[in-house]
Design a protein around this motif. Sequence first.
Motif, PDB file in Angstrom:
ATOM      1  N   ARG A 212       5.029  -0.909  11.447  1.00  0.00           N
ATOM      2  CA  ARG A 212       5.240  -0.451  10.521  1.00  0.00           C
ATOM      3  C   ARG A 212       3.649  -0.375   9.759  1.00  0.00           C
ATOM      4  O   ARG A 212       4.134   1.108   9.109  1.00  0.00           O
ATOM      5  N   ILE A 213       3.356  -0.946   9.788  1.00  0.00           N
ATOM      6  CA  ILE A 213       1.768  -0.665   8.479  1.00  0.00           C
ATOM      7  C   ILE A 213       0.834   0.306   9.314  1.00  0.00           C
ATOM      8  O   ILE A 213       0.285   1.313   8.362  1.00  0.00           O
ATOM      9  N   ASN A 214       0.387   0.984  10.379  1.00  0.00           N
ATOM     10  CA  ASN A 214       0.768   1.493  11.383  1.00  0.00           C
ATOM     11  C   ASN A 214       0.668   2.923  10.490  1.00  0.00           C
ATOM     12  O   ASN A 214       0.774   4.088  10.456  1.00  0.00           O
ATOM     13  N   ILE A 215       2.589   2.789  10.745  1.00  0.00           N
ATOM     14  CA  ILE A 215       3.140   4.426  10.163  1.00  0.00           C
ATOM     15  C   ILE A 215       2.538   4.444   8.876  1.00  0.00           C
ATOM     16  O   ILE A 215       2.377   5.702   8.662  1.00  0.00           O
ATOM     17  N   LEU A 216       3.158   3.610   8.107  1.00  0.00           N
ATOM     18  CA  LEU A 216       2.611   4.364   6.705  1.00  0.00           C
ATOM     19  C   LEU A 216       0.971   4.654   6.749  1.00  0.00           C
ATOM     20  O   LEU A 216       0.257   5.045   6.188  1.00  0.00           O
ATOM     21  N   LEU A 217      -0.051   3.921   7.307  1.00  0.00           N
ATOM     22  CA  LEU A 217      -1.479   3.522   7.614  1.00  0.00           C
ATOM     23  C   LEU A 217      -2.366   5.192   8.370  1.00  0.00           C
ATOM     24  O   LEU A 217      -2.945   6.190   7.138  1.00  0.00           O
ATOM     25  N   GLY A 218      -1.684   5.673   8.487  1.00  0.00           N
ATOM     26  CA  GLY A 218      -1.179   6.733   9.418  1.00  0.00           C
ATOM     27  C   GLY A 218      -0.885   7.889   8.659  1.00  0.00           C
ATOM     28  O   GLY A 218      -1.781   8.974   8.658  1.00  0.00           O
ATOM     29  N   VAL A 219      -0.160   8.255   8.446  1.00  0.00           N
ATOM     30  CA  VAL A 219       0.656   9.387   6.967  1.00  0.00           C
ATOM     31  C   VAL A 219      -0.236   9.206   5.990  1.00  0.00           C
ATOM     32  O   VAL A 219      -0.615  10.056   5.300  1.00  0.00           O
ATOM     33  N   GLY A 220      -0.628   7.926   5.408  1.00  0.00           N
ATOM     34  CA  GLY A 220      -2.086   7.878   4.384  1.00  0.00           C
ATOM     35  C   GLY A 220      -3.091   8.239   5.112  1.00  0.00           C
ATOM     36  O   GLY A 220      -3.413   8.336   4.009  1.00  0.00           O
ATOM     37  N   SER A 221      -3.677   7.880   5.596  1.00  0.00           N
ATOM     38  CA  SER A 221      -5.125   8.196   5.789  1.00  0.00           C
ATOM     39  C   SER A 221      -5.326   9.198   6.595  1.00  0.00           C
ATOM     40  O   SER A 221      -6.093  10.249   6.058  1.00  0.00           O
ATOM     41  N   SER A 222      -4.284  10.346   6.771  1.00  0.00           N
ATOM     42  CA  SER A 222      -4.625  11.876   6.347  1.00  0.00           C
ATOM     43  C   SER A 222      -4.500  12.373   6.050  1.00  0.00           C
ATOM     44  O   SER A 222      -5.031  12.989   5.213  1.00  0.00           O
ATOM     45  N   ARG A 223      -4.090  12.009   4.368  1.00  0.00           N
ATOM     46  CA  ARG A 223      -3.551  12.709   3.196  1.00  0.00           C
ATOM     47  C   ARG A 223      -4.736  12.179   2.485  1.00  0.00           C
ATOM     48  O   ARG A 223      -5.014  12.781   1.681  1.00  0.00           O
ATOM     49  N   LEU A 224      -5.161  11.016   2.542  1.00  0.00           N
ATOM     50  CA  LEU A 224      -6.616  10.621   1.772  1.00  0.00           C
ATOM     51  C   LEU A 224      -7.711  11.632   2.755  1.00  0.00           C
ATOM     52  O   LEU A 224      -8.553  12.393   1.930  1.00  0.00           O
ATOM     53  N   ALA A 225      -7.724  11.893   3.582  1.00  0.00           N
ATOM     54  CA  ALA A 225      -9.164  12.575   4.010  1.00  0.00           C
ATOM     55  C   ALA A 225      -8.276  14.188   3.693  1.00  0.00           C
ATOM     56  O   ALA A 225     -10.002  14.634   3.076  1.00  0.00           O
ATOM     57  N   THR A 252     -24.651  10.537  -6.849  1.00  0.00           N
ATOM     58  CA  THR A 252     -23.134  11.108  -7.534  1.00  0.00           C
ATOM     59  C   THR A 252     -21.816  11.402  -7.566  1.00  0.00           C
ATOM     60  O   THR A 252     -20.494  10.844  -7.452  1.00  0.00           O
ATOM     61  N   ILE A 253     -21.617  12.453  -6.434  1.00  0.00           N
ATOM     62  CA  ILE A 253     -20.866  12.830  -5.479  1.00  0.00           C
ATOM     63  C   ILE A 253     -20.006  11.316  -4.449  1.00  0.00           C
ATOM     64  O   ILE A 253     -19.138  11.457  -4.610  1.00  0.00           O
ATOM     65  N   LEU A 254     -20.512  10.656  -3.700  1.00  0.00           N
ATOM     66  CA  LEU A 254     -19.820   9.370  -3.390  1.00  0.00           C
ATOM     67  C   LEU A 254     -19.391   8.320  -4.514  1.00  0.00           C
ATOM     68  O   LEU A 254     -18.391   7.816  -3.972  1.00  0.00           O
ATOM     69  N   ASN A 255     -19.808   7.994  -5.571  1.00  0.00           N
ATOM     70  CA  ASN A 255     -19.447   7.527  -6.525  1.00  0.00           C
ATOM     71  C   ASN A 255     -18.311   8.318  -7.106  1.00  0.00           C
ATOM     72  O   ASN A 255     -17.123   7.579  -7.552  1.00  0.00           O
ATOM     73  N   MET A 256     -18.131   9.485  -6.992  1.00  0.00           N
ATOM     74  CA  MET A 256     -16.962  10.777  -7.284  1.00  0.00           C
ATOM     75  C   MET A 256     -15.645   9.507  -6.727  1.00  0.00           C
ATOM     76  O   MET A 256     -14.620  10.069  -6.568  1.00  0.00           O
ATOM     77  N   LEU A 257     -16.082   9.927  -5.335  1.00  0.00           N
ATOM     78  CA  LEU A 257     -15.236  10.116  -4.204  1.00  0.00           C
ATOM     79  C   LEU A 257     -14.302   8.322  -3.617  1.00  0.00           C
ATOM     80  O   LEU A 257     -13.388   8.100  -4.102  1.00  0.00           O
ATOM     81  N   PHE A 258     -15.327   8.264  -4.371  1.00  0.00           N
ATOM     82  CA  PHE A 258     -14.953   6.336  -4.259  1.00  0.00           C
ATOM     83  C   PHE A 258     -14.051   5.916  -5.408  1.00  0.00           C
ATOM     84  O   PHE A 258     -13.201   5.062  -5.264  1.00  0.00           O
ATOM     85  N   LEU A 259     -14.450   6.850  -5.881  1.00  0.00           N
ATOM     86  CA  LEU A 259     -13.623   6.439  -7.875  1.00  0.00           C
ATOM     87  C   LEU A 259     -11.574   7.768  -7.630  1.00  0.00           C
ATOM     88  O   LEU A 259     -10.931   7.085  -7.795  1.00  0.00           O
ATOM     89  N   SER A 260     -12.246   8.611  -6.715  1.00  0.00           N
ATOM     90  CA  SER A 260     -11.030   9.117  -6.141  1.00  0.00           C
ATOM     91  C   SER A 260     -10.245   8.639  -5.010  1.00  0.00           C
ATOM     92  O   SER A 260      -9.058   8.807  -5.097  1.00  0.00           O
ATOM     93  N   ILE A 261     -10.831   7.670  -4.229  1.00  0.00           N
ATOM     94  CA  ILE A 261     -10.022   7.242  -3.689  1.00  0.00           C
ATOM     95  C   ILE A 261      -9.242   5.868  -3.840  1.00  0.00           C
ATOM     96  O   ILE A 261      -8.333   5.856  -3.569  1.00  0.00           O
ATOM     97  N   ILE A 262      -9.906   5.253  -4.541  1.00  0.00           N
ATOM     98  CA  ILE A 262      -8.994   4.474  -6.082  1.00  0.00           C
ATOM     99  C   ILE A 262      -7.823   4.756  -6.539  1.00  0.00           C
ATOM    100  O   ILE A 262      -7.026   4.322  -6.250  1.00  0.00           O
ATOM    101  N   LEU A 263      -7.632   6.404  -7.103  1.00  0.00           N
ATOM    102  CA  LEU A 263      -6.613   6.774  -7.349  1.00  0.00           C
ATOM    103  C   LEU A 263      -5.866   7.071  -6.479  1.00  0.00           C
ATOM    104  O   LEU A 263      -4.419   7.203  -6.688  1.00  0.00           O
ATOM    105  N   LEU A 264      -6.253   7.605  -5.453  1.00  0.00           N
ATOM    106  CA  LEU A 264      -5.479   8.192  -4.485  1.00  0.00           C
ATOM    107  C   LEU A 264      -4.680   6.848  -3.670  1.00  0.00           C
ATOM    108  O   LEU A 264      -2.932   7.110  -3.443  1.00  0.00           O
TER     109      LEU A 264
END
Length: 366
Positions: A212-225, A252-264
Amino acid sequence: MQKKYSQWRALSAMAKASFKAIMKSPQTLFFSILFPLIFVFIFGSFRDNGFTVYTLGVSPGCDTSNPLYSTMANSGYVKLQQFPDTANMRGEMEKGNIAGIVNISKNDVADSSKPPYTITVKHTNATDGQIQRLLPFFQNVSYKLAGAKGLAVIDMNSQRYTIRPYKQIDFVLPGQIGFSLLFSTLFGIAFTFFTMREQLILKRFYATPVRRINILLGVGSSRLAFQLLSVIVLILIGHFFLGFTLVHGFITILNMLFLSIILLFLLMGIGLIFSSIVKSDSTIPLLINIFCLPQILVAGTFFPIEVFPKWLQSMVQVLPLTHFNSAMRKIAFEGAGLTDIWLPILVLLAWITIVYAIAVKIFKWE
């Protein structure tokens, strides 16, 4: 001999299929990239900010006992702020957080050729527009104090420093990134999992060897990407076409992406909750708007929170988008590192903990 089922292949296949579905959705592309880009170009084309309240730092040697100071402080047009040390105040001025530093001094009363007071305003090229709008204000204060005598009350001096300019796009773009992530992620996750549950797709997946966790991760990782791709597009267009400031470039871009991942991660958890508690898909937009609109209006997305009353400024500190917007602007313009924005990160992580604790309890597979 039976071949062992590959969980990794199942996860990869689900992520790939979900990502293709996202890329084929015109609504997702519009709200994730095109819609916020429209706002970026509209607001980013403004030459300067239109804030109605201007903050001025008070110089340590400023005479605060005279009627000129009290008239300015009670005008409602400027906010006179005292700082614990001059270095901190100078730093705030260079960051564009205050319009300038004001000093009021009394002139020699024996010299009748000079007005009673001299106002000296230190500012930078980043706040030229604000200082120009403040000059008529200073003159009006002078005329008000002069009364019927019609004599000048103040003598104006200006000291200007050249630093990296703070442009309108430096405020607008981080807010639009938050706006894009907020709506597109919530709509995407909530509708995707609600549809998969209603059409019994989740139930069929549940009957397969896929965890079940892979089902969630599969959809979630595509949305994250996909959302990270949209963030990169917004940053690069803002930087190369509108002059968005990236102090340390790629870092700076990497730091902004890291913060975006947390919000996502936070928003995906909220989307799972919404998909589980609704009875029909028509309810999803209502829940999303209830959650999103207050943050869009008061969390510093389009306007700085300083323009709101103090009681409202205190209330919006609990909203995740308030901390995300603030941290993104500090990373991009001030060059802040991840350790410098530990408080916003901590607030977002606290939200994630609460949200996923709820999601685990109420998420429905069928």
